[in-house]
Design an enzyme around this catalytic site. Sequence first.
Site, short mmCIF file in Angstrom:
data_model
loop_
_atom_site.label_atom_id
_atom_site.label_comp_id
_atom_site.label_asym_id
_atom_site.label_seq_id
_atom_site.Cartn_x
_atom_site.Cartn_y
_atom_site.Cartn_z
N PHE A 114 15.86 55.61 12.17
CA PHE A 114 14.88 56.63 12.52
C PHE A 114 13.49 56.23 11.99
O PHE A 114 13.32 55.89 10.83
CB PHE A 114 15.31 57.98 11.92
CG PHE A 114 14.32 59.08 12.16
CD1 PHE A 114 14.08 59.56 13.45
CD2 PHE A 114 13.60 59.64 11.11
CE1 PHE A 114 13.16 60.58 13.67
CE2 PHE A 114 12.68 60.66 11.33
CZ PHE A 114 12.45 61.13 12.62
N GLN A 115 12.51 56.27 12.87
CA GLN A 115 11.12 55.92 12.57
C GLN A 115 10.98 54.50 12.03
O GLN A 115 10.10 54.22 11.21
CB GLN A 115 10.48 56.94 11.62
CG GLN A 115 10.26 58.30 12.29
CD GLN A 115 9.35 59.22 11.52
OE1 GLN A 115 9.25 59.14 10.29
NE2 GLN A 115 8.67 60.10 12.23
#
Length: 580
Positions: A114-115
């Site tokens: 994530f990210q």
Amino acid sequence: MAQERTGADILIETLSDLGVEVVFGYPGGAVLPIYDAIFKQDRIRHILVRQEGGAAHAAEGYARSTGKPGVVLVTSGPGATNAVTGITDALMDSIPMVVITGQVPTALIGSDAFQECDTVGITRHCTKQNYLVKDPAELEGVIREAFRIATTGRPGPVLIDLPKDVQVAATAANTPRTSIGYQPQTEPDPKLIESAVEMIAAAQRPIFYTGGGIINAGPQASMSLRELVKLTGAPVTSTLMGLGALPASSPLWLGMLGMHGTYEANMAMNKADLIICLGARFDDRVTGRLDAFAPHARKIHVDIDRSSINKIVSAELGIVADCDRAIAAMIATWKARGHRAADLTRWFEQIDQWRGKRSLDFPKSTKEIMPQLAIRRLWEATKHRAPIISTEVGQHQMWAAQHFGFESPNKWLTSGGLGTMGYGLPAAIGAQIGNPDALVIDIAGEASIMMNIQEMSTATQYELPVKVFILNNEYMGMVRQWQDLTYQGRHSHSYSEALPDFVKLAEAYGWKGMRIDQPDALDDGISEMLAYKGPVMVDCRVAKLANCFPMIPSGAAHTEMILQANEVSGEMDDEAKALV
């Protein structure tokens, strides 16, 4: 025994030790340990922007106006990618900046977490140097090296990508960095300086072509330039980024050169027999058609970036050095050899003829505000206060460069190389943070200001009295101008539809909102803007179809300028030709 510190603490302590006073940033999951460390200290001030691109541009404005490096702190993934435009902008305009980006924990790198994004890979070509730090023991050495690289040689952005687990890991170790071979040459070769001085002394039609490198070299470089110009008596022109190095009030000042430069500056460059380039790079907006650029001139090129010399235009004499030290060496050599300014009477007689074209004149109107007049009235009302001026990008930017006279360096903040719409407002915010007592004005266009309009909230939060002066012609003006000139007036998506009411928008953000729509209201409106102690947004309604002239069309030569009367200048008269 050394005390253990977390990576986040090492970062904050090292930044403080390096003299960093301000960080522009936006928090996110991958930098929360750093933000927690910021919360626990009071040495470094954090400015919360509203989007990471605003942080990068604010850091640029801070750096450009103060001479100190700007510092940016953003999270991983979109935080880093949002900052890329500002990082590239800083690289092209040689702005010292250190960007710290969060990254997913080292064990997750490469897993599409994530990210997560490959920040080092993405920024490899838009930074001077970038790092992925995987060991907290290496962090202090990396930070110190990053600041050295960002601020020495040709200034520019350096990025440090810092995984979250490195931020929270504790260590008592400190692994010093060994040199990576970065040793910029700052001192000029004395023999080359001697050759340059002799070339200047012998020239009959010399011209100094100055750039942002003089600004970057510090205030003393501008003072040295003024002394050298006085000693030699030669005229001076400047790139967009070099405005303010020589006072615009100097009789030797010819104005800006290039695509929207003055007639006299461009013609003097074309007819000169010697061009002394100081801290500029012969970019395409300056040279026009290369095979027709300065055909009669020998060229001296002084630049701290070795790769810039002979990259675009061949120079008879290339000097790799810091501009300040090179100019100081020229002054010392000139005096030691007993040189006096040459008799340049005929050269200035010709320059005065070119000045007689009055290329910056513009049509007058009693019914609508001409944008050039708005800039001139703003300059008249503020020049005694030596304001810091930022701009967005477009016609308003060129009008500001043409009609606002800058007397000193570090007062002109604009996006030159990358031409980034949305630069001006966050840059003004950064400049106001760095110069709290200064008058800071963003000269904007109604299209460009929308690019980072959210940063009005930042100015509100920190009670920054920035002024935004919008030249509102309801068009993407420069795009529309090019469409008129080269696309038979087909205005494909250049009209700014659905614009906000800027007065109401300003009020919604807690600013003062104003509108000026008549020429006879211009001076009073500007006075009202300046009298207000807080932030102000002025919607100045200007002539919708005004064009930015003079202009060298794309692919044309300096001798083929379009003047205000829409006439192509063509070649000069017999007297000018006789000088060649």
